[in-house]
Design a protein around this motif. Structure first.
Motif, PDB file in Angstrom:
ATOM      1  N   ALA A 249       0.851  -1.195   0.000  1.00 39.62           N
ATOM      2  CA  ALA A 249       0.000   0.000   0.000  1.00 39.62           C
ATOM      3  C   ALA A 249       0.885   1.244   0.000  1.00 39.62           C
ATOM      4  O   ALA A 249       2.090   1.160   0.262  1.00 39.62           O
ATOM      5  N   GLU A 250       0.298   2.385  -0.279  1.00 35.79           N
ATOM      6  CA  GLU A 250       1.029   3.650  -0.289  1.00 35.79           C
ATOM      7  C   GLU A 250       1.097   4.201   1.128  1.00 35.79           C
ATOM      8  O   GLU A 250       0.121   4.708   1.673  1.00 35.79           O
ATOM      9  N   TRP A 251       2.286   4.085   1.723  1.00 31.61           N
ATOM     10  CA  TRP A 251       2.519   4.457   3.115  1.00 31.61           C
ATOM     11  C   TRP A 251       2.571   5.980   3.269  1.00 31.61           C
ATOM     12  O   TRP A 251       3.258   6.667   2.516  1.00 31.61           O
ATOM     13  N   ARG A 252       1.861   6.495   4.284  1.00 33.90           N
ATOM     14  CA  ARG A 252       1.868   7.934   4.556  1.00 33.90           C
ATOM     15  C   ARG A 252       2.703   8.295   5.768  1.00 33.90           C
ATOM     16  O   ARG A 252       3.096   9.447   5.932  1.00 33.90           O
ATOM     17  N   GLY A 253       2.942   7.347   6.660  1.00 26.33           N
ATOM     18  CA  GLY A 253       3.776   7.618   7.815  1.00 26.33           C
ATOM     19  C   GLY A 253       3.024   7.534   9.125  1.00 26.33           C
ATOM     20  O   GLY A 253       1.787   7.580   9.173  1.00 26.33           O
ATOM     21  N   MET A 254       3.799   7.404  10.216  1.00 25.04           N
ATOM     22  CA  MET A 254       3.230   7.359  11.555  1.00 25.04           C
ATOM     23  C   MET A 254       2.657   8.728  11.934  1.00 25.04           C
ATOM     24  O   MET A 254       3.101   9.763  11.436  1.00 25.04           O
ATOM     25  N   GLY A 255       1.684   8.707  12.811  1.00 23.52           N
ATOM     26  CA  GLY A 255       1.157   9.951  13.357  1.00 23.52           C
ATOM     27  C   GLY A 255       0.148  10.664  12.491  1.00 23.52           C
ATOM     28  O   GLY A 255      -0.237  11.799  12.793  1.00 23.52           O
ATOM     29  N   VAL A 256      -0.309  10.023  11.412  1.00 21.39           N
ATOM     30  CA  VAL A 256      -1.349  10.621  10.581  1.00 21.39           C
ATOM     31  C   VAL A 256      -2.616   9.781  10.725  1.00 21.39           C
ATOM     32  O   VAL A 256      -2.571   8.612  11.097  1.00 21.39           O
ATOM     33  N   ASP A 257      -3.766  10.398  10.413  1.00 22.98           N
ATOM     34  CA  ASP A 257      -5.039   9.698  10.588  1.00 22.98           C
ATOM     35  C   ASP A 257      -5.136   8.460   9.697  1.00 22.98           C
ATOM     36  O   ASP A 257      -5.615   7.408  10.117  1.00 22.98           O
ATOM     37  N   GLU A 258      -4.704   8.603   8.450  1.00 21.90           N
ATOM     38  CA  GLU A 258      -4.718   7.489   7.507  1.00 21.90           C
ATOM     39  C   GLU A 258      -3.276   7.060   7.264  1.00 21.90           C
ATOM     40  O   GLU A 258      -2.510   7.756   6.604  1.00 21.90           O
ATOM     41  N   LEU A 259      -2.883   5.897   7.797  1.00 23.93           N
ATOM     42  CA  LEU A 259      -1.499   5.447   7.677  1.00 23.93           C
ATOM     43  C   LEU A 259      -1.111   5.162   6.235  1.00 23.93           C
ATOM     44  O   LEU A 259       0.066   5.302   5.854  1.00 23.93           O
ATOM     45  N   VAL A 260      -2.073   4.747   5.438  1.00 19.47           N
ATOM     46  CA  VAL A 260      -1.843   4.530   4.011  1.00 19.47           C
ATOM     47  C   VAL A 260      -2.907   5.280   3.228  1.00 19.47           C
ATOM     48  O   VAL A 260      -3.970   5.626   3.753  1.00 19.47           O
ATOM     49  N   ALA A 261      -2.621   5.541   1.964  1.00 20.65           N
ATOM     50  CA  ALA A 261      -3.602   6.197   1.106  1.00 20.65           C
ATOM     51  C   ALA A 261      -4.821   5.297   0.952  1.00 20.65           C
ATOM     52  O   ALA A 261      -4.682   4.113   0.620  1.00 20.65           O
ATOM     53  N   PRO A 262      -6.025   5.797   1.208  1.00 20.55           N
ATOM     54  CA  PRO A 262      -7.227   4.960   1.112  1.00 20.55           C
ATOM     55  C   PRO A 262      -7.351   4.315  -0.265  1.00 20.55           C
ATOM     56  O   PRO A 262      -7.147   4.967  -1.294  1.00 20.55           O
ATOM     57  N   GLY A 263      -7.664   3.037  -0.253  1.00 16.71           N
ATOM     58  CA  GLY A 263      -7.848   2.312  -1.504  1.00 16.71           C
ATOM     59  C   GLY A 263      -6.577   1.889  -2.191  1.00 16.71           C
ATOM     60  O   GLY A 263      -6.619   1.260  -3.259  1.00 16.71           O
ATOM     61  N   SER A 264      -5.399   2.187  -1.599  1.00 16.48           N
ATOM     62  CA  SER A 264      -4.128   1.845  -2.250  1.00 16.48           C
ATOM     63  C   SER A 264      -3.640   0.444  -1.913  1.00 16.48           C
ATOM     64  O   SER A 264      -2.661  -0.024  -2.496  1.00 16.48           O
ATOM     65  N   GLY A 265      -4.312  -0.226  -0.990  1.00 18.62           N
ATOM     66  CA  GLY A 265      -3.870  -1.555  -0.578  1.00 18.62           C
ATOM     67  C   GLY A 265      -4.116  -2.602  -1.654  1.00 18.62           C
ATOM     68  O   GLY A 265      -5.214  -2.696  -2.216  1.00 18.62           O
ATOM     69  N   GLN A 266      -3.080  -3.383  -1.926  1.00 15.25           N
ATOM     70  CA  GLN A 266      -3.162  -4.427  -2.941  1.00 15.25           C
ATOM     71  C   GLN A 266      -2.573  -5.736  -2.405  1.00 15.25           C
ATOM     72  O   GLN A 266      -1.688  -5.722  -1.553  1.00 15.25           O
ATOM     73  N   VAL A 267      -3.072  -6.840  -2.941  1.00 14.61           N
ATOM     74  CA  VAL A 267      -2.426  -8.134  -2.771  1.00 14.61           C
ATOM     75  C   VAL A 267      -1.827  -8.491  -4.119  1.00 14.61           C
ATOM     76  O   VAL A 267      -2.534  -8.555  -5.129  1.00 14.61           O
ATOM     77  N   LEU A 268      -0.517  -8.685  -4.149  1.00 14.73           N
ATOM     78  CA  LEU A 268       0.212  -8.970  -5.371  1.00 14.73           C
ATOM     79  C   LEU A 268       0.712 -10.403  -5.356  1.00 14.73           C
ATOM     80  O   LEU A 268       0.905 -11.003  -4.291  1.00 14.73           O
ATOM     81  N   ALA A 269       0.930 -10.961  -6.549  1.00 18.24           N
ATOM     82  CA  ALA A 269       1.441 -12.322  -6.665  1.00 18.24           C
ATOM     83  C   ALA A 269       2.534 -12.345  -7.719  1.00 18.24           C
ATOM     84  O   ALA A 269       2.386 -11.765  -8.792  1.00 18.24           O
ATOM     85  N   VAL A 270       3.641 -13.008  -7.399  1.00 17.36           N
ATOM     86  CA  VAL A 270       4.738 -13.166  -8.341  1.00 17.36           C
ATOM     87  C   VAL A 270       5.294 -14.573  -8.218  1.00 17.36           C
ATOM     88  O   VAL A 270       5.476 -15.083  -7.105  1.00 17.36           O
ATOM     89  N   GLU A 271       5.518 -15.224  -9.350  1.00 16.78           N
ATOM     90  CA  GLU A 271       6.018 -16.592  -9.336  1.00 16.78           C
ATOM     91  C   GLU A 271       7.529 -16.602  -9.093  1.00 16.78           C
ATOM     92  O   GLU A 271       8.265 -15.787  -9.654  1.00 16.78           O
ATOM     93  N   VAL A 272       7.992 -17.524  -8.249  1.00 18.33           N
ATOM     94  CA  VAL A 272       9.402 -17.661  -7.927  1.00 18.33           C
ATOM     95  C   VAL A 272       9.836 -19.109  -8.135  1.00 18.33           C
ATOM     96  O   VAL A 272       9.001 -20.000  -8.284  1.00 18.33           O
TER      97      VAL A 272
END
Length: 280
Positions: A249-272
């Protein structure tokens, strides 16, 4: 190694991925939800717990443990979907959890609340045995974060984010921890969630550096997956445990109301190439 693909998007602060029984389970801290998503991207809410952090792990008998951090409780999800008390952790402020093959649960906590501006105090790891007994097993961490147990069940590895290192501890017959040592120094990194693979390497997620990195014991970098947002945690899963799942997710930092940008959270998959091993 292939390029990461988006399995699920539009979430908040996503964390704690765990592969179990054909699906990936993870937490959305912003929503207070534990979810499951399959390889086609279909998801459902498994549990709702108002907790930040909100991490979970699977017991050997197939039940899910969920850390309720603000009230210092470790909850268990029973077969009917209800949540009940598994163990009283005694105080608030808990973070990540991993369960080994014998049913020992390791839960860590910071010694202070950075979002409230408290002064630094070292963090610790607690052991919760199968009978619900809780005791401190290790201390002295600057910022304990992701944890993994090696495939042979002998070693717990803890990511200490603020010291840029992975710390190893020997697991005793009673689940106790000893023999503390630096498993890998990670210059300039901030390791968050971690997982181990079948060659004895560890993948760690890194929020400020927007990447997941595979390292050998000692710290040699073996592979890097670059992302366009902060990587909070990773887990190896899929049918052959050759898929690296990353919560980002898009991190905004400690001490803010929204720690990450709303709606920016993703689950990603990559083959290894190297499959996962151990826990989670």
């Amino acid at each position: 190694m292939s390029e990461p693909r988006v399995l699920l998007a539009g979430r908040g602060l996503v964390e704690a991925p765990r592969w179990h029984d054909g699906r990936l389970y993870f937490s959305d801290w912003s929503a207070g939800e534990v979810l499951a998503v399959d390889l086609a991207g279909t998801s459902e809410v498994i549990a709702r717990v108002k907790s930040l952090p909100l991490c979970s792990a699977w017991l050997p008998d197939g039940r899910l443990l969920v850390v309720s951090s603000p009230d210092g409780r470790l909850l268990v999800r029973d077969a009917d979907g209800s949540l009940s008390l598994y163990a009283d952790l005694g105080r608030p402020g808990w973070n990540d959890i991993v369960v080994d093959g014998r049913g020992n649960a390791y839960v860590n906590r910071l010694g202070y609340n950075p979002m409230a501006g408290e002064e630094f105090r070292p963090g610790s790891v607690a052991l919760v045995t199968a009978d619900g007994t809780v005791r401190e097993a290790a201390g002295g961490f600057a910022f304990p974060n992701g944890m993994a147990v090696t495939p042979d069940g002998s070693t717990l590895i803890v990511a200490d984010s603020h010291r840029s290192e992975l710390v190893a501890l020997d697991i005793g017959a009673d689940g106790g921890l000893s023999g503390r040592r630096v498993w890998a120094g990670l210059d300039g990194a901030a390791p968050d969630g971690i997982c181990a693979d079948a060659e004895g390497a560890v993948w760690y997620a890194d929020v400020p550096n927007r990447r997941c990195v595979r390292v050998a014991e000692g710290g040699s970098v073996l592979q890097t997956v670059a992302l366009d947002r902060g990587a909070f945690a990773c887990a190896l899963g899929g049918p052959e445990r050759r898929t690296l799942f990353v919560t980002a997710a898009e991190w905004r930092g400690m001490g803010v109301d929204e720690l990450v940008a709303p709606g920016s959270g993703q689950v990603l998959a990559v083959e290894v190439e190297v499959p996962g091993a151990g826990w989670p």
